[in-house]
Design a protein around this motif. Structure first.
Motif, PDB file in Angstrom:
ATOM      1  N   GLU A  58       0.825  -1.203   0.000  1.00  0.00           N
ATOM      2  CA  GLU A  58       0.000   0.000   0.000  1.00  0.00           C
ATOM      3  C   GLU A  58       0.861   1.255   0.000  1.00  0.00           C
ATOM      4  OE1 GLU A  58      -2.275  -0.889   3.505  1.00  0.00           O
ATOM      5  OE2 GLU A  58      -4.001  -1.466   2.283  1.00  0.00           O
ATOM      6  N   SER A  59       0.343   2.307  -0.588  1.00  0.00           N
ATOM      7  CA  SER A  59       1.075   3.563  -0.749  1.00  0.00           C
ATOM      8  C   SER A  59       1.128   4.356   0.559  1.00  0.00           C
ATOM      9  CB  SER A  59       0.403   4.406  -1.830  1.00  0.00           C
ATOM     10  OG  SER A  59       0.940   5.700  -1.855  1.00  0.00           O
ATOM     11  N   LEU A  60       2.262   4.997   0.783  1.00  0.00           N
ATOM     12  CA  LEU A  60       2.399   5.861   1.954  1.00  0.00           C
ATOM     13  C   LEU A  60       1.487   7.078   1.827  1.00  0.00           C
ATOM     14  CD1 LEU A  60       3.818   6.458   4.611  1.00  0.00           C
ATOM     15  CD2 LEU A  60       5.651   7.536   3.325  1.00  0.00           C
ATOM     16  N   ARG A  61       1.205   7.530   0.591  1.00  0.00           N
ATOM     17  CA  ARG A  61       0.289   8.662   0.398  1.00  0.00           C
ATOM     18  C   ARG A  61      -1.114   8.331   0.889  1.00  0.00           C
ATOM     19  NH1 ARG A  61       1.879   9.628  -5.624  1.00  0.00           N
ATOM     20  NH2 ARG A  61       4.026  10.258  -5.294  1.00  0.00           N
ATOM     21  N   LYS A  62      -1.510   7.097   0.694  1.00  0.00           N
ATOM     22  CA  LYS A  62      -2.846   6.679   1.135  1.00  0.00           C
ATOM     23  C   LYS A  62      -2.895   6.512   2.655  1.00  0.00           C
ATOM     24  CE  LYS A  62      -6.317   3.111   0.356  1.00  0.00           C
ATOM     25  NZ  LYS A  62      -6.603   1.833  -0.303  1.00  0.00           N
ATOM     26  N   TRP A  63      -1.784   6.111   3.238  1.00  0.00           N
ATOM     27  CA  TRP A  63      -1.708   5.869   4.681  1.00  0.00           C
ATOM     28  C   TRP A  63      -0.584   6.707   5.294  1.00  0.00           C
ATOM     29  CZ3 TRP A  63      -5.570   3.013   6.562  1.00  0.00           C
ATOM     30  CH2 TRP A  63      -6.233   2.175   5.687  1.00  0.00           C
ATOM     31  N   PRO A  64      -0.760   8.031   5.434  1.00  0.00           N
ATOM     32  CA  PRO A  64       0.311   8.867   5.989  1.00  0.00           C
ATOM     33  C   PRO A  64       0.584   8.543   7.456  1.00  0.00           C
ATOM     34  CG  PRO A  64      -1.705  10.126   5.762  1.00  0.00           C
ATOM     35  CD  PRO A  64      -1.961   8.788   5.129  1.00  0.00           C
ATOM     36  N   GLY A  65       1.841   8.640   7.826  1.00  0.00           N
ATOM     37  CA  GLY A  65       2.228   8.413   9.215  1.00  0.00           C
ATOM     38  C   GLY A  65       2.312   6.950   9.611  1.00  0.00           C
ATOM     39  N   THR A  66       2.363   6.053   8.624  1.00  0.00           N
ATOM     40  CA  THR A  66       2.437   4.626   8.932  1.00  0.00           C
ATOM     41  C   THR A  66       3.746   4.040   8.433  1.00  0.00           C
ATOM     42  OG1 THR A  66       1.362   4.013   6.858  1.00  0.00           O
ATOM     43  CG2 THR A  66      -0.066   4.344   8.760  1.00  0.00           C
ATOM     44  N   VAL A  67       4.059   2.862   8.900  1.00  0.00           N
ATOM     45  CA  VAL A  67       5.228   2.121   8.423  1.00  0.00           C
ATOM     46  C   VAL A  67       4.737   0.864   7.717  1.00  0.00           C
ATOM     47  CG1 VAL A  67       6.805   2.964  10.205  1.00  0.00           C
ATOM     48  CG2 VAL A  67       5.443   0.941  10.654  1.00  0.00           C
ATOM     49  N   ALA A  68       5.521   0.379   6.772  1.00  0.00           N
ATOM     50  CA  ALA A  68       5.153  -0.834   6.056  1.00  0.00           C
ATOM     51  C   ALA A  68       5.419  -2.053   6.935  1.00  0.00           C
ATOM     52  CB  ALA A  68       5.936  -0.928   4.756  1.00  0.00           C
ATOM     53  N   ILE A  69       4.449  -2.923   7.037  1.00  0.00           N
ATOM     54  CA  ILE A  69       4.601  -4.175   7.779  1.00  0.00           C
ATOM     55  C   ILE A  69       5.174  -5.192   6.789  1.00  0.00           C
ATOM     56  CG2 ILE A  69       3.412  -5.968   9.086  1.00  0.00           C
ATOM     57  CD1 ILE A  69       3.387  -3.211  10.458  1.00  0.00           C
ATOM     58  N   VAL A  70       6.396  -5.675   7.066  1.00  0.00           N
ATOM     59  CA  VAL A  70       7.087  -6.510   6.086  1.00  0.00           C
ATOM     60  C   VAL A  70       7.150  -7.985   6.471  1.00  0.00           C
ATOM     61  CG1 VAL A  70       8.431  -4.635   5.116  1.00  0.00           C
ATOM     62  CG2 VAL A  70       9.317  -5.892   7.051  1.00  0.00           C
ATOM     63  N   GLY A  71       7.225  -8.313   7.717  1.00  0.00           N
ATOM     64  CA  GLY A  71       7.341  -9.719   8.103  1.00  0.00           C
ATOM     65  C   GLY A  71       7.007  -9.936   9.559  1.00  0.00           C
ATOM     66  N   ARG A  72       6.304 -11.037   9.817  1.00  0.00           N
ATOM     67  CA  ARG A  72       5.920 -11.416  11.181  1.00  0.00           C
ATOM     68  C   ARG A  72       5.166 -10.299  11.902  1.00  0.00           C
ATOM     69  NH1 ARG A  72      11.510 -14.218  13.228  1.00  0.00           N
ATOM     70  NH2 ARG A  72      11.789 -15.559  11.431  1.00  0.00           N
ATOM     71  N   GLY A  73       4.471  -9.482  11.134  1.00  0.00           N
ATOM     72  CA  GLY A  73       3.679  -8.399  11.717  1.00  0.00           C
ATOM     73  C   GLY A  73       4.500  -7.231  12.210  1.00  0.00           C
ATOM     74  N   MET A  74       5.757  -7.105  11.739  1.00  0.00           N
ATOM     75  CA  MET A  74       6.647  -6.046  12.207  1.00  0.00           C
ATOM     76  C   MET A  74       7.061  -5.122  11.065  1.00  0.00           C
ATOM     77  SD  MET A  74       9.151  -8.057  14.826  1.00  0.00           S
ATOM     78  CE  MET A  74       9.224  -9.631  13.998  1.00  0.00           C
ATOM     79  N   CYS A  75       7.457  -3.905  11.435  1.00  0.00           N
ATOM     80  CA  CYS A  75       7.990  -2.958  10.456  1.00  0.00           C
ATOM     81  C   CYS A  75       9.410  -3.383  10.074  1.00  0.00           C
ATOM     82  CB  CYS A  75       7.978  -1.543  11.020  1.00  0.00           C
ATOM     83  SG  CYS A  75       9.065  -1.273  12.432  1.00  0.00           S
ATOM     84  N   ARG A  76       9.959  -2.767   9.049  1.00  0.00           N
ATOM     85  CA  ARG A  76      11.280  -3.150   8.531  1.00  0.00           C
ATOM     86  C   ARG A  76      12.355  -3.041   9.610  1.00  0.00           C
ATOM     87  NH1 ARG A  76      13.110  -6.253   5.066  1.00  0.00           N
ATOM     88  NH2 ARG A  76      11.676  -5.441   3.517  1.00  0.00           N
ATOM     89  N   ALA A  77      12.365  -1.962  10.373  1.00  0.00           N
ATOM     90  CA  ALA A  77      13.410  -1.776  11.391  1.00  0.00           C
ATOM     91  C   ALA A  77      13.359  -2.878  12.452  1.00  0.00           C
ATOM     92  CB  ALA A  77      13.266  -0.403  12.035  1.00  0.00           C
ATOM     93  N   CYS A  78      12.177  -3.158  12.957  1.00  0.00           N
ATOM     94  CA  CYS A  78      12.041  -4.192  13.994  1.00  0.00           C
ATOM     95  C   CYS A  78      12.328  -5.579  13.428  1.00  0.00           C
ATOM     96  CB  CYS A  78      10.638  -4.151  14.597  1.00  0.00           C
ATOM     97  SG  CYS A  78      10.281  -2.613  15.477  1.00  0.00           S
ATOM     98  N   TYR A  79      11.864  -5.839  12.213  1.00  0.00           N
ATOM     99  CA  TYR A  79      12.071  -7.135  11.577  1.00  0.00           C
ATOM    100  C   TYR A  79      13.559  -7.391  11.341  1.00  0.00           C
ATOM    101  CZ  TYR A  79      11.281 -11.017   8.326  1.00  0.00           C
ATOM    102  OH  TYR A  79      11.273 -12.240   7.710  1.00  0.00           O
ATOM    103  N   ASP A  80      14.294  -6.355  10.918  1.00  0.00           N
ATOM    104  CA  ASP A  80      15.742  -6.509  10.706  1.00  0.00           C
ATOM    105  C   ASP A  80      16.462  -6.843  12.007  1.00  0.00           C
ATOM    106  OD1 ASP A  80      15.513  -6.073   8.009  1.00  0.00           O
ATOM    107  OD2 ASP A  80      16.121  -3.959   8.099  1.00  0.00           O
ATOM    108  N   VAL A  81      16.044  -6.218  13.112  1.00  0.00           N
ATOM    109  CA  VAL A  81      16.656  -6.499  14.416  1.00  0.00           C
ATOM    110  C   VAL A  81      16.424  -7.956  14.799  1.00  0.00           C
ATOM    111  CG1 VAL A  81      16.515  -5.979  16.887  1.00  0.00           C
ATOM    112  CG2 VAL A  81      16.553  -4.115  15.228  1.00  0.00           C
ATOM    113  N   VAL A  82      15.200  -8.454  14.611  1.00  0.00           N
ATOM    114  CA  VAL A  82      14.878  -9.841  14.949  1.00  0.00           C
ATOM    115  C   VAL A  82      15.698 -10.799  14.091  1.00  0.00           C
ATOM    116  CG1 VAL A  82      13.032 -11.577  14.858  1.00  0.00           C
ATOM    117  CG2 VAL A  82      12.593  -9.335  15.848  1.00  0.00           C
ATOM    118  N   LEU A  83      15.809 -10.508  12.789  1.00  0.00           N
ATOM    119  CA  LEU A  83      16.598 -11.375  11.907  1.00  0.00           C
ATOM    120  C   LEU A  83      18.065 -11.407  12.312  1.00  0.00           C
ATOM    121  CD1 LEU A  83      15.113 -10.630   8.374  1.00  0.00           C
ATOM    122  CD2 LEU A  83      14.735 -12.629   9.822  1.00  0.00           C
TER     123      LEU A  83
END
Length: 117
Positions: A81-106
């Motif tokens: 989904e586009s950030l323009r459509k959902w301002p102020g949100t982060v993309a959920i990429v894996g295991r229900g987490m945003c990219r930053a949190c998901y990278d830390v877990v990996l």
């Protein structure tokens, strides 16, 4: 007119834009010199009636977000989904987490695997 009415007649009325240029220009320079930001300068000049006010735009609609990052609890959206459509949100990429949190877990999982091996 020698009394106080002389001073009233010579003084500018608040918001009077029919002043001569030699009176308006110093007022604009004073506002510009004392303003802390562009928006503050614009607001002061609008209040003084020295510039036309901007048309008021409707406030941005509040986006109701149903997803949140499982780790940091920031509002999230599907990664397609586009950030323009959902301002102020982060993309959920894996295991229900945003990219930053998901990278830390990996990284933690990789470190744990490397320690075992």
């Amino acid at each position: 007119m020698s009394g106080p009415e002389r001073y009233i007649a010579e003084s500018a009325i608040f918001g009077d834009t029919n002043l001569v240029d030699w009176t308006i220009a110093p007022a604009m320079r004073t506002v510009a010199a004392n303003a802390k930001s562009v928006e503050e300068a614009r607001g002061l000049l609008e209040m003084l009636g020295l510039i036309d006010p901007r048309p008021k735009s409707d406030a941005e609609p509040v986006v109701a977000c149903k997803r949140r990052c499982a780790s940091c609890n920031r509002p999230g959206r599907h990664s397609s989904e586009s950030l323009r459509k959902w301002p102020g949100t982060v993309a959920i990429v894996g295991r229900g987490m945003c990219r930053a949190c998901y990278d830390v877990v990996l990284k933690e999982e990789k470190r744990a695997r490397d320690d075992v091996a």
